[in-house]
Design a protein around this motif. Structure first.
Motif, PDB file in Angstrom:
ATOM      1  N   VAL C 140       0.838  -1.202   0.000  1.00  0.00           N
ATOM      2  CA  VAL C 140       0.000   0.000   0.000  1.00  0.00           C
ATOM      3  C   VAL C 140       0.875   1.255   0.000  1.00  0.00           C
ATOM      4  O   VAL C 140       0.628   2.200  -0.759  1.00  0.00           O
ATOM      5  CB  VAL C 140      -0.958   0.000   1.208  1.00  0.00           C
ATOM      6  CG1 VAL C 140      -1.733   1.295   1.258  1.00  0.00           C
ATOM      7  CG2 VAL C 140      -1.909  -1.166   1.115  1.00  0.00           C
ATOM      8  N   THR C 141       1.900   1.239   0.835  1.00  0.00           N
ATOM      9  CA  THR C 141       2.765   2.423   0.876  1.00  0.00           C
ATOM     10  C   THR C 141       3.445   2.657  -0.461  1.00  0.00           C
ATOM     11  O   THR C 141       3.546   3.801  -0.921  1.00  0.00           O
ATOM     12  CB  THR C 141       3.854   2.284   1.952  1.00  0.00           C
ATOM     13  OG1 THR C 141       3.584   1.105   2.699  1.00  0.00           O
ATOM     14  CG2 THR C 141       3.852   3.440   2.861  1.00  0.00           C
ATOM     15  N   VAL C 146       3.662   5.981  -5.604  1.00  0.00           N
ATOM     16  CA  VAL C 146       3.513   6.209  -7.038  1.00  0.00           C
ATOM     17  C   VAL C 146       2.821   7.538  -7.269  1.00  0.00           C
ATOM     18  O   VAL C 146       3.268   8.377  -8.062  1.00  0.00           O
ATOM     19  CB  VAL C 146       2.693   5.076  -7.677  1.00  0.00           C
ATOM     20  CG1 VAL C 146       2.342   5.424  -9.105  1.00  0.00           C
ATOM     21  CG2 VAL C 146       3.462   3.788  -7.585  1.00  0.00           C
ATOM     22  N   PHE C 147       1.724   7.705  -6.527  1.00  0.00           N
ATOM     23  CA  PHE C 147       0.989   8.965  -6.680  1.00  0.00           C
ATOM     24  C   PHE C 147       1.815  10.124  -6.170  1.00  0.00           C
ATOM     25  O   PHE C 147       1.803  11.199  -6.733  1.00  0.00           O
ATOM     26  CB  PHE C 147      -0.343   8.884  -5.920  1.00  0.00           C
ATOM     27  CG  PHE C 147      -1.320   7.980  -6.598  1.00  0.00           C
ATOM     28  CD1 PHE C 147      -2.200   8.502  -7.536  1.00  0.00           C
ATOM     29  CD2 PHE C 147      -1.340   6.626  -6.331  1.00  0.00           C
ATOM     30  CE1 PHE C 147      -3.100   7.651  -8.173  1.00  0.00           C
ATOM     31  CE2 PHE C 147      -2.222   5.796  -6.957  1.00  0.00           C
ATOM     32  CZ  PHE C 147      -3.113   6.301  -7.889  1.00  0.00           C
ATOM     33  N   ALA C 148       2.555   9.891  -5.103  1.00  0.00           N
ATOM     34  CA  ALA C 148       3.384  10.959  -4.547  1.00  0.00           C
ATOM     35  C   ALA C 148       4.412  11.401  -5.558  1.00  0.00           C
ATOM     36  O   ALA C 148       4.624  12.588  -5.785  1.00  0.00           O
ATOM     37  CB  ALA C 148       4.060  10.466  -3.277  1.00  0.00           C
ATOM     38  N   THR C 163       2.343   7.375   6.385  1.00  0.00           N
ATOM     39  CA  THR C 163       1.242   6.663   5.737  1.00  0.00           C
ATOM     40  C   THR C 163       1.117   5.256   6.298  1.00  0.00           C
ATOM     41  O   THR C 163       0.031   4.801   6.647  1.00  0.00           O
ATOM     42  CB  THR C 163       1.509   6.540   4.227  1.00  0.00           C
ATOM     43  OG1 THR C 163       2.022   7.756   3.765  1.00  0.00           O
ATOM     44  CG2 THR C 163       0.252   6.151   3.500  1.00  0.00           C
ATOM     45  N   ALA C 164       2.266   4.606   6.365  1.00  0.00           N
ATOM     46  CA  ALA C 164       2.260   3.228   6.853  1.00  0.00           C
ATOM     47  C   ALA C 164       1.723   3.170   8.270  1.00  0.00           C
ATOM     48  O   ALA C 164       0.930   2.292   8.617  1.00  0.00           O
ATOM     49  CB  ALA C 164       3.664   2.641   6.792  1.00  0.00           C
ATOM     50  N   ILE C 165       2.142   4.125   9.094  1.00  0.00           N
ATOM     51  CA  ILE C 165       1.675   4.114  10.481  1.00  0.00           C
ATOM     52  C   ILE C 165       0.166   4.326  10.538  1.00  0.00           C
ATOM     53  O   ILE C 165      -0.572   3.601  11.213  1.00  0.00           O
ATOM     54  CB  ILE C 165       2.389   5.215  11.302  1.00  0.00           C
ATOM     55  CG1 ILE C 165       3.844   4.811  11.497  1.00  0.00           C
ATOM     56  CG2 ILE C 165       1.692   5.411  12.649  1.00  0.00           C
ATOM     57  CD1 ILE C 165       4.644   5.804  12.280  1.00  0.00           C
TER      58      ILE C 165
END
Lengths: 124, 112, 897
Positions: C140-141, C146-148, C163-165
């Motif tokens: 997911v991260t 990719v979008f980032a 994000t992961a957290i």
């Protein structure tokens, strides 16, 4: 020409009685007192119907019935079974082995005759 | 012949069919496994290790087998629905080798 | 390009929808309107958690690297599902009847509710699943990144970790909220399952949308696509047969062993028949999920720069083609895959951890046990919630510290090999009665160690756990022990190598351990119940001799199940027993049900331990012992106390069985006797009736016939009379008081009388009687009529049945140990050995035509008479014919001549 009955019964007096009243009514009756000789003769006798006692010497009537049903030539013969034990399980066993009808001794002669007629009629 | 003799024959036929459906349920995965393991053989042997392969056709083969299995399972499932006994009530093991549970295990024997 | 904020909003909105759906489903279920929440469709869709983020993203990357091999990951489960009748049906049935809560519970329960084995499997599952959770966080991260990377906003790298957290926290919240609502792990998690079903649809739709777009939008249709596939570099990679085989096996086995798959496939199953639908629908789902993987990989390799990560083609390809919304959908698909896997995996694992690690420890650390103070329910729920948080936390830590370097697929396969170590113990437990706890422990333990050594620990890379030198040369320079080339097998792919060695040695240890060890009684009971699950209806009970009060049980049940549920359980039981109130009679049956209900909440081993603490009786009941009675002797291996008890119980059981057998035999005898009497009476009656009808109906009979038939009637009537006389005689002898009138006489005279009386029997045939009259001159003192009756019977039998051409009967008087014996020996065929024991029984007439006149009561009467007189009559074998020995009464025999 009357129908042909193969009678397998080990009590000589009962055999005699059945033979008498059936032949008086125009049936042909072949008598045997045990299954082995009856089965050996069946091809020659070519009966239309079989009357079979349950309590026979050596091999019981059930064994004889099983052999008969397994016989390719005569497996489809109608069989009337007679027993003097009068137990329900004998009847269900006989039905399970493919007996066409079943009577408990002592029987009325007319009843035997009627049943045999019905069985033979069904084959025709 | 007398009708008594036809009846068990008929029942036997139905039982016979059911048993064969169960056989099929055993055979289907074996059959599927065989077909799906065919790729193991595709590139055996020393010849043509770098030659391009007909990847598209190979894909079609596998998806074809897959579709066959899905169809087979769906068909069998419809037949097996009757054989598969409902969970809660008595477990009538249809394999035919079932021996009945011990009737002595009735409730409330109390401590012995 | 969707910016970070938009992405975040979409994500949050999606999560909100999931929460809403889960809430709605829970409320609906609570209101009792389960309806389609329990449909086969929802069940099938919930199985889709098999397709994780790894599958969603990683399959394309996998295809880009190794061609069609990624398909194996789906083909294994397809075969297992299609063959549901063979295996899954049994697994589901066992889990339902035993109220199994997890893989660890299944293993523990099968092998005698072993807490140790449950702990071992839990450990294995946790170690095997943690990297997998890390993998989901990573996928997911990565897709976020990719979008980032493409967005205009500045999105610094640390935000990725944030994000992961956040992702981890969000999933933890969802899982705790919906996953630990009910304590009974066996109850369905309707909220979770419904949300997962929705996610299943989203990921399928996303992948199909991308695929359709790639094939028909970018690829130019089917024909063109096929050409592009054949021309692509992917086509150059040869298929590795050994990997194909190993991966298909591995994935099929994983479907059964993965904790999360066991949860949705077995534990959440509400109806066995759902399997029928899933057996074809789930393979179909898998086929659809993998249908467009190769086209996406091929087009991705063509269009995207060589530096692009193939694992992210599903998102990057639509993006590169300007389909931002498609990319967003694909992102949601990946997000769905990852979250649903994590949620179910942690629910399954937390159940295992709390039931097989926390609770057993808690019970052990509290010496006062389960009955005294402390709310068990609270302990279980808390431990489950903490486990969920801890597991996701562990996954996060693994993700952070492993650096996310390895290709996604690699971790997935490593994890598979780990959990699959349970397979031999599981299958063996389901199908082999001989599998034991020791075997299962050895197998799983050895498999676990081998997996760690050959695959898991090396996967951290060189010099992290194992040094590069050790990997290359083996520990201490022993080349045979190189982790990737055990015992010299150095040509194999590491995964195939690990699967091969771990499964072979695991199975070998399992089988050997089972063969050499001996199971405990409880293990054998469980084994029998599980292996023969389709034969058993009612459960066999495990408890007896309860000294526990119903109230104690209720208190404990309330602590674990909650007050309302416990009370309804007890009230229902009381009502079933016909009692009012909440306290039923404590029957073994009820205790068994009680334990099972607890097992649904806290696992079989813990429930057994708790129930055991409360019930201070023996752990094994008579019924149980009977079940294993065929090897009662071997139960002696157990503690002396149990040994004594079991002996005592087995003796009682044997006595009961003997008594029962005797009663049965008696009743069989009675039946046979009645049936014989019926036959003997009806046969003469048949002749009488038939001939009297003939005489009545026929006028044209000759007088000779009339006489003959009347004679037959008379004969048969006399036969009836004789039979009734004999029966009465026998009855008097057996039950009534027989008056014995002893007189003095010479034995010779009695024999004379008998010979004379039988001279009419079969008089036509020549018959010789051979006597030694001098020896017969002995005076005896007994009831002479009765003795003569015995002799008459024996002589008459010889006359009737001796089948020699020149029949001859020898009568010999001898003295045996001071007593007189009279032997009657003929020269016929005698009596077959197997009939000799029977001839003295009533109606035991050997089937012989000439016997038709007798009823088969004669010898039975003789035996009774001799017993009454104080002597005996027995068959005398080995005389070259039928031989009978009559031993005369002792005291009365006195020498005279």
């Amino acid at each position: 020409m009357g129908h042909h009955v193969l009678l397998i019964e080990d009590e000589p007096n009962i055999m005699e009685a059945i033979r008498f009243f059936l032949s008086r009514d125009g049936w042909r009756v072949s008598c045997h007192s045990d299954g082995a000789t009856a089965m050996a003769e069946i091809g020659r006798v070519r009966p239309d119907v079989v009357v079979l006692d349950v309590m026979l010497p050596n091999r019981s009537g059930f064994d004889v019935l099983r052999d008969l049903r397994a016989d390719p030539d005569h497996g489809a013969l109608p069989v009337l079974m007679l027993t003097a034990k009068g137990q329900a399980k004998d009847r269900s066993r006989a039905e399970g082995l493919g007996a066409s009808d079943f009577m408990t001794k002592p029987f009325s002669n007319a009843e035997v005759r009627d049943k045999l007629r019905a069985l033979v009629g069904r084959v025709d | 012949m007398p009708d008594q003799r036809d009846k068990p024959l008929f029942l036997a036929r139905q039982g016979y069919r059911q048993r064969r459906v169960i056989d099929a349920a055993w055979v289907l995965p074996v059959f599927g496994a065989f077909l799906l393991l065919v790729p193991v053989l595709w590139d055996l042997g020393p010849s043509g290790s770098d030659a391009p392969r007909r990847l598209a056709e190979r894909g079609v083969y596998i998806f074809g087998v897959w579709a066959l299995l899905v169809g087979g399972a769906a068909l069998l499932g419809r037949r097996l629905r009757d054989v598969a006994s409902p969970p809660a009530d008595e477990a009538g093991a249809p394999q035919g080798d079932a021996h009945r549970p011990d009737p002595a295990a009735a409730p409330d024997d109390g401590p012995v | 390009m969707p910016g970070f904020n938009l992405l975040l909003q979409v994500c949050l909105a999606y999560v909100a929808v999931l929460f809403a759906v889960a809430f709605w489903a829970e409320r609906r279920a609570r209101a009792g309107r389960v309806g389609w929440l329990r449909s086969p469709l929802i069940y099938t869709l919930s199985l889709s958690i098999y397709c994780t983020g790894w599958t969603f993203y990683g399959a394309v990357g996998y295809a880009a690297r190794s061609g069609l091999e990624y398909l194996c990951i789906y083909l294994g489960p397809t075969l297992v599902m299609v063959g549901w009748w063979v295996l899954l049906r049994k697994l589901v049935r066992v889990a339902r009847t035993q109220r199994i809560t997890s893989v660890a519970d299944l293993i523990s329960s099968r092998y005698g509710k072993s807490a140790l084995l449950g702990g071992l499997v839990t450990l294995l599952a946790v170690v095997g699943t943690t990297p997998y959770i890390a993998l989901q966080l990573q996928s997911v991260t990565l897709s976020f990144s990719v979008f980032a990377g493409s967005a205009e906003d500045v999105w610094p790298a640390p935000n990725l970790h944030a994000t992961a957290i956040w992702l981890a926290v969000g999933m933890t919240a969802f899982t705790i909220l919906f996953g630990t609502r009910n304590l009974d792990a066996n109850e369905r998690h309707h909220g979770v399952v419904t949300a997962i079903a929705l996610e299943a649809l989203v990921k399928l739709a996303a992948l199909l949308a991308v695929g359709v777009f790639v094939v028909w939008g970018a690829g130019g249709g089917l024909g063109a696509m096929a050409e592009r596939i054949n021309a692509s570099p992917i086509a150059a990679a040869p298929t590795d047969g050994s990997r194909w085989l190993a991966l298909t096996f591995l994935s099929g086995a994983a479907l059964l062993c993965l904790p999360r798959m066991f949860q949705v496939l077995v534990v959440e199953n509400s109806d066995e028949r759902h399997l029928i639908t899933a057996s074809w629908a789930f393979p179909l789902y898998l086929a659809l999920m993998s249908l467009f993987v190769v086209p996406i990989a091929v087009v991705g390799l063509e269009i995207l720069p060589a530096s692009a990560n193939p694992d992210l083609f599903v998102v990057t390809l639509p993006m590169a083609l300007g389909q931002d919304w498609l990319a967003l959908l694909a992102f949601l698909g990946g997000f769905s895959s990852a979250t649903s896997m994590v949620i179910v995996a942690t629910i399954a694992l937390s159940t295992m951890v709390s039931n097989h690690v926390v609770l057993p420890l808690w019970l052990r650390l509290r010496p006062e046990g389960a009955t005294v103070s402390g709310d068990v329910r609270e302990v279980v729920l808390t431990s489950r919630r903490l486990s969920i948080a801890a597991l996701i936390g562990l996954g996060y830590l693994y993700y952070r510290f492993s650096g996310g370097g390895a290709a996604l697929a690699a971790i997935g396969l490593i994890s598979f090999v780990g959990v699959v170590q349970v397979l031999p113990a599981m299958l063996g437990g389901l199908f082999w009665r001989g599998a034991t706890r020791v075997g299962a422990g050895c197998g799983v333990g050895l498999g676990f160690l081998l997996w760690l050594y050959t695959l898991f620990l090396p996967s951290f890379g060189p010099d992290v756990v194992f040094s590069a030198r050790m990997m290359a040369e083996g520990p201490w320079g022993i080349a045979l022990l190189r982790p990737h080339a055990l015992f010299g097998l150095d040509a194999l792919d590491p995964v195939v190598h690990a699967v091969l060695w771990s499964m072979v040695l695991n199975t070998a240890a399992f089988v050997t351990g089972s063969l050499v060890s001996f199971p405990t009684p409880l293990e054998r009971l469980q084994g029998a119940q599980i292996v023969n699950v389709f034969d058993y209806t009612a459960s066999r009970r495990g408890w007896s001799q309860s000294s526990v009060e119903a109230e104690d049980l209720l208190i404990t049940a309330q602590r674990i199940l909650g007050a309302a549920e416990a009370q309804s359980l007890f009230r229902a039981e009381a009502r079933a027993q016909g009692k009012v109130g909440y306290l039923p009679e404590i029957t073994p049956d009820f205790i068994d049900r009680f334990e099972r209900r607890l097992a649904g909440s806290v696992g079989a081993a813990t429930a057994h331990a708790m129930t055991g603490q409360m019930i201070s009786g023996t752990a094994v009941s008579v019924a149980d012992l009977m079940a294993v009675a065929d090897e009662t002797a071997q139960i002696k291996e157990y503690s002396t106390q149990l040994e004594q008890k079991s002996r005592e119980l087995a003796r009682t059981a044997r006595q009961l069985r003997d008594a029962n057998e005797k009663l049965t035999a008696l009743s069989v005898q009675k039946d046979a006797f009645l049936s014989q009497i019926s036959h003997e009476l009806r046969t003469p009656m048949t002749s009488i009736r038939a001939f009297s009808e003939i005489l009545m109906s026929a006028d044209d009979l000759s007088s000779a016939d009339k006489t003959r038939y009347s004679r037959i009637i008379q004969d048969e009537a006399m036969r009836l009379t004789r039979l009734l006389d004999a029966l009465l005689d026998l009855n008097v002898l057996e039950h009534g008081k027989v008056t014995i009138a002893p007189e003095r006489a010479l034995l010779r005279d009695v024999i004379d009388r008998a010979v004379l009386a039988t001279s009419a029997v079969n008089a036509a045939g020549a018959f010789t009687i051979d006597r030694v009259e001098s020896a017969e001159g002995v005076e005896i003192h007994t009831d002479l009529d009765r003795l003569a009756q015995v002799f008459i019977n024996l002589i008459a039998n010889a006359r009737k049945y001796c089948d020699a051409p020149r029949p001859r009967l020898r009568i010999r008087v001898t003295r045996l140990d001071g007593r007189l014996a009279v032997d009657f020996i003929d020269n016929g065929h005698g009596i077959p050995v197997d009939s000799q024991a029977l001839i003295f029984e009533k109606f035991s007439r050997l089937s012989d035509q000439s016997a038709a006149g007798g009823a088969g009561l004669g010898l039975a009467i003789c035996r009774e008479i001799m017993a009454k007189l104080g002597g005996s009559v027995t068959y005398l074998p080995g005389q070259g014919g039928a031989g009978f020995r009559v031993i005369l009464p002792d005291a009365q025999a006195a020498s005279a001549a």
